[in-house]
Design a protein around this motif. Sequence first.
Motif, PDB file in Angstrom:
ATOM      1  N   ILE A   4       0.847  -1.187   0.000  1.00  0.00           N
ATOM      2  CA  ILE A   4       0.000   0.000   0.000  1.00  0.00           C
ATOM      3  C   ILE A   4       0.889   1.246   0.000  1.00  0.00           C
ATOM      4  CG2 ILE A   4      -1.737   1.320   1.266  1.00  0.00           C
ATOM      5  CD1 ILE A   4      -2.773  -1.305   2.416  1.00  0.00           C
ATOM      6  N   LYS A   5       0.754   2.067  -1.018  1.00  0.00           N
ATOM      7  CA  LYS A   5       1.578   3.273  -1.117  1.00  0.00           C
ATOM      8  C   LYS A   5       1.217   4.239   0.006  1.00  0.00           C
ATOM      9  CE  LYS A   5       3.092   6.859  -4.341  1.00  0.00           C
ATOM     10  NZ  LYS A   5       2.929   7.443  -5.690  1.00  0.00           N
ATOM     11  N   GLY A   6       2.236   4.720   0.712  1.00  0.00           N
ATOM     12  CA  GLY A   6       1.998   5.638   1.814  1.00  0.00           C
ATOM     13  C   GLY A   6       1.866   4.953   3.163  1.00  0.00           C
ATOM     14  N   LEU A   7       1.999   3.621   3.155  1.00  0.00           N
ATOM     15  CA  LEU A   7       1.977   2.871   4.413  1.00  0.00           C
ATOM     16  C   LEU A   7       3.398   2.472   4.772  1.00  0.00           C
ATOM     17  CD1 LEU A   7       0.250   1.436   6.643  1.00  0.00           C
ATOM     18  CD2 LEU A   7       0.390  -0.622   5.204  1.00  0.00           C
ATOM     19  N   VAL A   8       3.873   2.917   5.925  1.00  0.00           N
ATOM     20  CA  VAL A   8       5.200   2.537   6.411  1.00  0.00           C
ATOM     21  C   VAL A   8       5.004   1.344   7.349  1.00  0.00           C
ATOM     22  CG1 VAL A   8       7.259   3.273   7.660  1.00  0.00           C
ATOM     23  CG2 VAL A   8       6.018   4.908   6.217  1.00  0.00           C
ATOM     24  N   ASN A   9       5.467   0.187   6.912  1.00  0.00           N
ATOM     25  CA  ASN A   9       5.257  -1.061   7.645  1.00  0.00           C
ATOM     26  C   ASN A   9       6.606  -1.577   8.141  1.00  0.00           C
ATOM     27  OD1 ASN A   9       4.331  -3.455   8.683  1.00  0.00           O
ATOM     28  ND2 ASN A   9       3.749  -4.357   6.708  1.00  0.00           N
ATOM     29  N   LEU A  10       6.860  -1.455   9.432  1.00  0.00           N
ATOM     30  CA  LEU A  10       8.135  -1.894   9.996  1.00  0.00           C
ATOM     31  C   LEU A  10       8.090  -3.402  10.241  1.00  0.00           C
ATOM     32  CD1 LEU A  10       8.878   0.908  12.622  1.00  0.00           C
ATOM     33  CD2 LEU A  10       9.223   0.913  10.135  1.00  0.00           C
ATOM     34  N   PRO A  11       9.050  -4.163   9.742  1.00  0.00           N
ATOM     35  CA  PRO A  11       9.061  -5.612   9.951  1.00  0.00           C
ATOM     36  C   PRO A  11       8.997  -5.956  11.437  1.00  0.00           C
ATOM     37  CG  PRO A  11      10.730  -4.979   8.357  1.00  0.00           C
ATOM     38  CD  PRO A  11      10.208  -3.714   8.952  1.00  0.00           C
ATOM     39  N   HIS A  12       8.037  -6.786  11.819  1.00  0.00           N
ATOM     40  CA  HIS A  12       7.839  -7.174  13.217  1.00  0.00           C
ATOM     41  C   HIS A  12       7.645  -5.947  14.108  1.00  0.00           C
ATOM     42  CE1 HIS A  12       9.056 -11.094  11.823  1.00  0.00           C
ATOM     43  NE2 HIS A  12      10.219 -10.628  11.451  1.00  0.00           N
ATOM     44  N   GLY A  13       7.089  -4.897  13.536  1.00  0.00           N
ATOM     45  CA  GLY A  13       6.861  -3.667  14.291  1.00  0.00           C
ATOM     46  C   GLY A  13       5.536  -3.038  13.904  1.00  0.00           C
ATOM     47  N   GLY A  14       5.404  -1.745  14.138  1.00  0.00           N
ATOM     48  CA  GLY A  14       4.147  -1.064  13.872  1.00  0.00           C
ATOM     49  C   GLY A  14       3.968  -0.660  12.423  1.00  0.00           C
ATOM     50  N   MET A  15       2.731  -0.234  12.114  1.00  0.00           N
ATOM     51  CA  MET A  15       2.398   0.306  10.807  1.00  0.00           C
ATOM     52  C   MET A  15       2.067   1.783  10.967  1.00  0.00           C
ATOM     53  SD  MET A  15      -0.091  -2.519   9.048  1.00  0.00           S
ATOM     54  CE  MET A  15       0.518  -4.097   8.478  1.00  0.00           C
ATOM     55  N   TYR A  16       2.428   2.574   9.956  1.00  0.00           N
ATOM     56  CA  TYR A  16       2.202   4.015  10.000  1.00  0.00           C
ATOM     57  C   TYR A  16       1.505   4.449   8.715  1.00  0.00           C
ATOM     58  CZ  TYR A  16       5.615   3.779  13.783  1.00  0.00           C
ATOM     59  OH  TYR A  16       6.275   3.472  14.954  1.00  0.00           O
ATOM     60  N   ALA A  17       0.242   4.855   8.843  1.00  0.00           N
ATOM     61  CA  ALA A  17      -0.508   5.361   7.700  1.00  0.00           C
ATOM     62  C   ALA A  17      -0.234   6.854   7.573  1.00  0.00           C
ATOM     63  CB  ALA A  17      -1.999   5.112   7.892  1.00  0.00           C
ATOM     64  N   THR A  18       0.293   7.274   6.430  1.00  0.00           N
ATOM     65  CA  THR A  18       0.712   8.665   6.283  1.00  0.00           C
ATOM     66  C   THR A  18      -0.415   9.584   5.812  1.00  0.00           C
ATOM     67  OG1 THR A  18       1.555   8.129   4.071  1.00  0.00           O
ATOM     68  CG2 THR A  18       3.131   8.075   5.896  1.00  0.00           C
ATOM     69  N   THR A  19      -1.555   9.017   5.425  1.00  0.00           N
ATOM     70  CA  THR A  19      -2.742   9.814   5.108  1.00  0.00           C
ATOM     71  C   THR A  19      -3.969   9.036   5.583  1.00  0.00           C
ATOM     72  OG1 THR A  19      -3.199   8.873   2.919  1.00  0.00           O
ATOM     73  CG2 THR A  19      -1.639  10.716   3.006  1.00  0.00           C
ATOM     74  N   GLU A  20      -5.079   9.750   5.701  1.00  0.00           N
ATOM     75  CA  GLU A  20      -6.317   9.085   6.117  1.00  0.00           C
ATOM     76  C   GLU A  20      -6.774   8.103   5.047  1.00  0.00           C
ATOM     77  OE1 GLU A  20     -10.476  10.335   8.355  1.00  0.00           O
ATOM     78  OE2 GLU A  20      -9.186  11.883   7.444  1.00  0.00           O
ATOM     79  N   ALA A  21      -6.541   8.442   3.775  1.00  0.00           N
ATOM     80  CA  ALA A  21      -6.918   7.546   2.687  1.00  0.00           C
ATOM     81  C   ALA A  21      -6.135   6.230   2.766  1.00  0.00           C
ATOM     82  CB  ALA A  21      -6.671   8.231   1.340  1.00  0.00           C
ATOM     83  N   VAL A  22      -4.869   6.321   3.145  1.00  0.00           N
ATOM     84  CA  VAL A  22      -4.049   5.114   3.302  1.00  0.00           C
ATOM     85  C   VAL A  22      -4.611   4.232   4.412  1.00  0.00           C
ATOM     86  CG1 VAL A  22      -1.778   4.283   4.051  1.00  0.00           C
ATOM     87  CG2 VAL A  22      -1.936   6.120   2.373  1.00  0.00           C
ATOM     88  N   LEU A  23      -5.051   4.865   5.497  1.00  0.00           N
ATOM     89  CA  LEU A  23      -5.623   4.099   6.610  1.00  0.00           C
ATOM     90  C   LEU A  23      -6.870   3.338   6.154  1.00  0.00           C
ATOM     91  CD1 LEU A  23      -5.438   3.552   9.707  1.00  0.00           C
ATOM     92  CD2 LEU A  23      -7.076   5.415   9.990  1.00  0.00           C
ATOM     93  N   HIS A  24      -7.741   4.004   5.374  1.00  0.00           N
ATOM     94  CA  HIS A  24      -8.956   3.346   4.911  1.00  0.00           C
ATOM     95  C   HIS A  24      -8.624   2.202   3.937  1.00  0.00           C
ATOM     96  CE1 HIS A  24     -11.442   6.054   7.059  1.00  0.00           C
ATOM     97  NE2 HIS A  24     -11.185   7.117   6.309  1.00  0.00           N
ATOM     98  N   GLU A  25      -7.614   2.405   3.102  1.00  0.00           N
ATOM     99  CA  GLU A  25      -7.194   1.341   2.189  1.00  0.00           C
ATOM    100  C   GLU A  25      -6.657   0.145   2.982  1.00  0.00           C
ATOM    101  OE1 GLU A  25      -4.219   0.493  -1.636  1.00  0.00           O
ATOM    102  OE2 GLU A  25      -4.372   2.526  -0.785  1.00  0.00           O
ATOM    103  N   LEU A  26      -5.920   0.425   4.049  1.00  0.00           N
ATOM    104  CA  LEU A  26      -5.409  -0.642   4.907  1.00  0.00           C
ATOM    105  C   LEU A  26      -6.556  -1.422   5.537  1.00  0.00           C
ATOM    106  CD1 LEU A  26      -3.170  -2.126   6.493  1.00  0.00           C
ATOM    107  CD2 LEU A  26      -3.288  -0.266   8.176  1.00  0.00           C
ATOM    108  N   PHE A  27      -7.545  -0.709   6.065  1.00  0.00           N
ATOM    109  CA  PHE A  27      -8.685  -1.370   6.698  1.00  0.00           C
ATOM    110  C   PHE A  27      -9.432  -2.254   5.706  1.00  0.00           C
ATOM    111  CE2 PHE A  27      -9.261   2.089  10.187  1.00  0.00           C
ATOM    112  CZ  PHE A  27      -8.140   1.582  10.836  1.00  0.00           C
ATOM    113  N   SER A  28      -9.572  -1.775   4.478  1.00  0.00           N
ATOM    114  CA  SER A  28     -10.241  -2.572   3.448  1.00  0.00           C
ATOM    115  C   SER A  28      -9.446  -3.836   3.136  1.00  0.00           C
ATOM    116  CB  SER A  28     -10.412  -1.735   2.181  1.00  0.00           C
ATOM    117  OG  SER A  28     -10.969  -2.501   1.137  1.00  0.00           O
ATOM    118  N   THR A  29      -8.127  -3.683   3.060  1.00  0.00           N
ATOM    119  CA  THR A  29      -7.267  -4.827   2.738  1.00  0.00           C
ATOM    120  C   THR A  29      -7.299  -5.883   3.829  1.00  0.00           C
ATOM    121  OG1 THR A  29      -5.785  -3.402   1.459  1.00  0.00           O
ATOM    122  CG2 THR A  29      -4.903  -5.525   2.188  1.00  0.00           C
ATOM    123  N   ILE A  30      -7.211  -5.452   5.084  1.00  0.00           N
ATOM    124  CA  ILE A  30      -7.187  -6.436   6.169  1.00  0.00           C
ATOM    125  C   ILE A  30      -8.545  -7.112   6.331  1.00  0.00           C
ATOM    126  CG2 ILE A  30      -5.366  -5.186   7.397  1.00  0.00           C
ATOM    127  CD1 ILE A  30      -7.624  -4.352   9.420  1.00  0.00           C
TER     128      ILE A  30
END
Length: 209
Positions: A4-30
Amino acid sequence: MSTIKGLVNLPHGGMYATTEAVLHELFSTIGDMGYVAKPRQTDGHDPLHPEWVIEPGEGSSGRGSKYVHEAWHWAPLEPDPKLHEIMLTSIGMPYDCGMYLQDDTPGFHEIHLTRLRLFVAGLTKLDIAAWDAMVARTPKSGPEFIRGMAAFCHPDAVVTDVPNEGNLFVALGRALSGRKPSRREMEAAGNAWRRRDRGPALHKLVDDR
């Protein structure tokens, strides 16, 4: 999820959504993967307190959970005297030099460096090419890497180095096994010994003998 473009995903760590649209795309994907996102209570938006946790949904065969940050509230981070502390805490590493071995034993390994690079590139205004050059030339022992990292993040950064009883036991163990402790190990052990308020039980044990 890492695609997902704009999602910073740290291996074995947290995820960082850099925009609200990225967060919604993440929620849809999961959701398509059988996971659910649950809000977490926080006192405010900052790099150290994730707003969401992703968990396997009911009937899902997935395992484990992942924290998600609404990073657009604070990213990208500017150079700051405390930036190295935020970054280290975010990847699950202590920023106190006293928590690491005081010899040349590596305290930072490939997984830590990968997480830090992703954080720098996606969530700060630091120059990534200059960061890579700093990492390449800086020793990876805990104290040395933290000092190099802190100086890179801001010229006025102050590094935490609290005397730790563990340093004392390591130096004693080396001496008892016939190996000579390094100068830094001896200094750390001496600082830990002098700071009696950090280890009253230890000093009582020795004083009573």
